[in-house]
Design an enzyme around this catalytic site. Structure first.
Site, mmCIF file in Angstrom:
data_model
loop_
_atom_site.group_PDB
_atom_site.id
_atom_site.type_symbol
_atom_site.label_atom_id
_atom_site.label_comp_id
_atom_site.label_asym_id
_atom_site.label_seq_id
_atom_site.Cartn_x
_atom_site.Cartn_y
_atom_site.Cartn_z
ATOM 1 N N GLY A 131 5.043 25.994 23.034
ATOM 2 C CA GLY A 131 6.350 25.618 23.531
ATOM 3 C C GLY A 131 6.284 25.309 25.014
ATOM 4 O O GLY A 131 5.454 25.860 25.738
ATOM 5 N N GLY B 38 8.202 25.195 28.851
ATOM 6 C CA GLY B 38 8.977 26.188 29.590
ATOM 7 C C GLY B 38 8.118 27.222 30.281
ATOM 8 O O GLY B 38 8.637 28.082 30.992
ATOM 9 N N HIS B 39 6.792 27.145 30.042
ATOM 10 C CA HIS B 39 5.849 28.091 30.651
ATOM 11 C C HIS B 39 5.007 27.427 31.736
ATOM 12 O O HIS B 39 3.937 27.929 32.071
ATOM 13 C CB HIS B 39 4.903 28.650 29.589
ATOM 14 C CG HIS B 39 5.594 29.310 28.437
ATOM 15 N ND1 HIS B 39 6.320 30.458 28.593
ATOM 16 C CD2 HIS B 39 5.670 28.979 27.121
ATOM 17 C CE1 HIS B 39 6.811 30.826 27.401
ATOM 18 N NE2 HIS B 39 6.438 29.934 26.498
ATOM 19 N N ASP C 17 3.774 28.490 16.086
ATOM 20 C CA ASP C 17 2.554 27.803 16.517
ATOM 21 C C ASP C 17 1.468 27.900 15.437
ATOM 22 O O ASP C 17 0.776 26.926 15.150
ATOM 23 C CB ASP C 17 2.051 28.403 17.839
ATOM 24 C CG ASP C 17 2.996 28.144 18.992
ATOM 25 O OD1 ASP C 17 3.063 26.981 19.447
ATOM 26 O OD2 ASP C 17 3.689 29.076 19.427
ATOM 27 N N HIS D 99 8.827 35.239 26.140
ATOM 28 C CA HIS D 99 10.058 34.580 25.714
ATOM 29 C C HIS D 99 11.205 35.580 25.780
ATOM 30 O O HIS D 99 12.208 35.448 25.080
ATOM 31 C CB HIS D 99 9.934 34.036 24.293
ATOM 32 C CG HIS D 99 8.730 33.191 24.105
ATOM 33 N ND1 HIS D 99 7.516 33.720 23.745
ATOM 34 C CD2 HIS D 99 8.537 31.863 24.271
ATOM 35 C CE1 HIS D 99 6.623 32.737 23.690
ATOM 36 N NE2 HIS D 99 7.218 31.615 24.006
#
Lengths: 330, 330
Positions: B53, B55-56, B109, B218
């Site tokens: 994902g 956002g990291h 994932d 998260h």
């Protein structure tokens, strides 16, 4: 605001100790003061010393390194280093070929570096000074020498460090650094405040729907408060200010630094960058290189700055030279 | 929480465009999907693909590079990349010598990379998988394979990229990556939440005097909520968990990564590092190298993780190999 720290009075000591612990192969502490030097400098070359208040990490300590500064003289958080600190760092670096001081143009830093320069002269160490003054929001174009230094420090240190590494004389390294400063223009925007270690209140107040356009890196007021706007609109308005001020025109080449101020994510900076590139392309300006990172922060302040370094063939040579520290690579 | 962005639905497109605009000499976009590949890979060597994902940032895109991954397959913010994205990235990298997938161990994932692996097999591309599972707070030691992946991704990608660069076979690169994962243990702590782009509310709530000990990247719950504590106490408690779990003993060598989660300043991370070094020294553990940075973030979340890679001579070789991307250097 929570801070991960111990006693407030130990913040600088522990920050520098943590840096040396991590990178001891390349850096050493200057005894008794808040200073750090890079270990591997050539004794026959000019040394660059940078410094200023702490709280902007990785500047300034992280910009000592290969092809960069030889040392950094640190004050406490948002306070200029004292003259003795600067002098001790000056004595600790290789100084036979002379020392160039590079720092942001703030009254306390100017006073203390000037005093250190006099003290160094009494010890037969020759020094020069280039004050970084890239923030176009902080004074008019006619008063460039009154402008504050923000993320543009990076380009000036980079150019000077490369010129020193190339074996140039103190006067020539100074000339290159001054030219890099002349060609460097920045503007910042703040969307949320940071908090100094040990303080309860944030550095300023900003309503959730507002931004500070032209904000300085200690929370200094900018040009105006504005409604929060989209990344594209922000980039447009910031570029309008920058390009007019930097006299950049179609056919010119430039390097761009998108600098996050602390809590602004790399994702946000990259989103701004796509618009910056689109606009510069449309204006016929060639982006020679781009760096999207958070080099000059203000604790966890939200916001970013755009810095443009206008290139000529000489500056390009020094920009292209290799450089590295734990936080900067070229 | 303000975010510097345009339309929410364009966040990924503009993030990747901003990355390519900045670093076009070294990276290219994979047509039609949220994927990026590094341009300069050797066609005869194994390729490593990472992803997950968004956002990291800078993970995962910023860990494609020399001696690192050959490509990154990205999902939307905090959402796994879909199988088609992974497949297209797999087809875009050099894949004659096979492809190793490395990603954090999360259900979405796993599902999508496994599906991509089957699709790749149908196109005669051989793949292997190593799931990173370094977060000691997320499952017991006996259930290592259930643990989540957090900042340990960095060490596993580093080892695998170096092994691929050294010309090892797909099976050998896979073995090295799996060994790096076995030897990598992390624990995180959250002090304030981040906010996803386009969302009004932060990812979780945390009173101003509390922290989440063992927090995931998260916002997953950790081991316990605790009162805010000093940097030294935090480091002590985190190391207690890590050293017991990693079975690190006097005489062992290790690499340390202090990873900021977003808004935590480098100053704070360095302060923690001085305590981590002091404790490891006292326990007779040799710190072979240290990296203090923010590689695996959760938007502007406050907090950090400590990751320890236990070295042996083989892993040291691959750790020491040169690597670079705009956000990682060795």
């Amino acid at each position: 605001m929570k801070k991960i720290m111990n006693q407030e009075e130990n913040v600088m000591e522990e920050t520098l100790q943590g840096f040396i612990d991590a990178y001891a192969a390349d850096y050493e502490r200057v005894d008794g003061v808040n200073g750090v030097i890079y270990r591997h400098m050539d004794p026959d070359k000019v040394s660059v010393i940078t410094g200023g208040g702490a709280g902007h990490e990785p500047l300034f300590v992280g910009f000592a390194g290969k092809g960069l500064a030889s040392g950094a003289a640190m004050g406490n958080v948002f306070a200029a280093p004292n003259p003795d600190t600067i002098l001790e760092v000056t004595k600790a670096v290789e100084n036979k070929a002379g020392v160039l001081y590079i720092y942001g143009n703030y009254a306390g830093d100017v006073l203390n570096f000037d005093m250190a320069s006099e003290l160094a002269e009494m010890e037969d160490i020759e020094t020069r000074t280039v004050k970084v003054s890239d923030d176009v929001a902080s004074a008019s174009k006619e008063n460039k020498e009154e402008r504050r230094g923000i993320a543009g420090d990076v380009f000036v240190i980079k150019a000077a460090g490369a010129a020193a590494d190339a074996g140039l004389s103190l006067d020539e390294v100074t000339r290159i650094a001054a030219k890099a400063n002349e060609n460097t223009h920045s503007i910042g925007v703040g969307i949320s405040p940071g908090t100094s270690p040990g303080k309860k209140a944030p550095m300023f107040e900003l309503p959730d729907n507002q931004i500070e356009f032209g904000l300085g890196i200690h929370g200094e007021k900018g040009i105006r408060r504005a409604e929060m706007m989209s990344a594209d609109d922000l980039a447009d308005e910031m570029l309008d200010h920058l390009l007019a001020d930097a006299a950049l025109e179609s056919g010119d080449e430039a390097v761009i630094l998108l600098n996050g101020l602390g809590s602004t994510t790399l994702m946000e900076l990259l989103i701004v960058n796509q618009k910056v590139h689109k606009e510069l392309l449309a204006k016929g300006i060639t982006v020679y290189d781009t760096d999207v990172n958070s080099y000059c922060t203000t604790q966890e302040m939200g916001g970013f700055s755009i810095t443009i370094l206008k290139l000529d063939e000489e500056l390009k040579t020094y920009y292209d030279a290799p450089a590295h520290s734990p936080y900067y690579h070229k």
